[in-house]
Scaffold this active site. Structure first.
Site, PDB file in Angstrom:
ATOM      1  N   ARG A 162       0.832  -1.212   0.000  1.00 25.15           N
ATOM      2  CA  ARG A 162       0.000   0.000   0.000  1.00 25.15           C
ATOM      3  C   ARG A 162       0.866   1.261   0.000  1.00 25.15           C
ATOM      4  O   ARG A 162       0.561   2.221  -0.691  1.00 25.15           O
ATOM      5  CB  ARG A 162      -0.967   0.018   1.189  1.00 25.15           C
ATOM      6  CG  ARG A 162      -2.070  -1.021   1.056  1.00 25.15           C
ATOM      7  CD  ARG A 162      -2.952  -1.077   2.274  1.00 25.15           C
ATOM      8  NE  ARG A 162      -2.146  -1.361   3.455  1.00 25.15           N
ATOM      9  CZ  ARG A 162      -2.357  -0.847   4.666  1.00 25.15           C
ATOM     10  NH1 ARG A 162      -3.344  -0.018   4.878  1.00 25.15           N
ATOM     11  NH2 ARG A 162      -1.582  -1.164   5.678  1.00 25.15           N
ATOM     12  N   ASN A 194      -6.559  -2.494   2.458  1.00 23.94           N
ATOM     13  CA  ASN A 194      -6.513  -3.934   2.673  1.00 23.94           C
ATOM     14  C   ASN A 194      -7.927  -4.492   2.774  1.00 23.94           C
ATOM     15  O   ASN A 194      -8.781  -3.907   3.444  1.00 23.94           O
ATOM     16  CB  ASN A 194      -5.768  -4.278   3.970  1.00 23.94           C
ATOM     17  CG  ASN A 194      -4.269  -4.196   3.825  1.00 23.94           C
ATOM     18  OD1 ASN A 194      -3.726  -4.213   2.730  1.00 23.94           O
ATOM     19  ND2 ASN A 194      -3.583  -4.120   4.949  1.00 23.94           N
TER      20      ASN A 194
END
Length: 92
Positions: A21, A39
């Site tokens: 990320r 997520n």
């Protein structure tokens, strides 16, 4: 952002707990995109990016390139007009 588009990409593979990320956020900001990388409970990461189509397409190429942290096995994308409801680029 008159020519803006929204990319939604579900990234499959080993992409949680490996800096994926953060890496995605850095690439998106370099490309001038806004959005988020989030997520999912099932181990995927959902990437939403808005901005010029060319920049979104480049981000998608980078997600599939083999250079992100972890291991990407599949990226499923969809496109729609930009909503304009996001600012910056967040890791969630």
């Amino acid at each position: 952002m008159d020519d803006a588009i929204r990319l939604s990409a579900w990234v499959h593979g080993w992409v949680q707990g490996v800096g994926f990320r953060w890496w995605t956020r850095a690439r998106a900001l370099e490309l001038g995109l806004v959005g988020h990388a989030t997520n999912a409970r099932d181990g995927r990461v959902h990437v939403v990016a808005e901005g010029p189509r060319q920049a979104c397409e480049r981000l998608l190429q980078l997600l599939r390139s083999g250079t992100p942290p972890g291991r990407v096995t599949l990226v499923v994308e969809s496109w729609e007009p930009a909503r304009g409801d996001v600012t910056g680029f967040e890791e969630r």
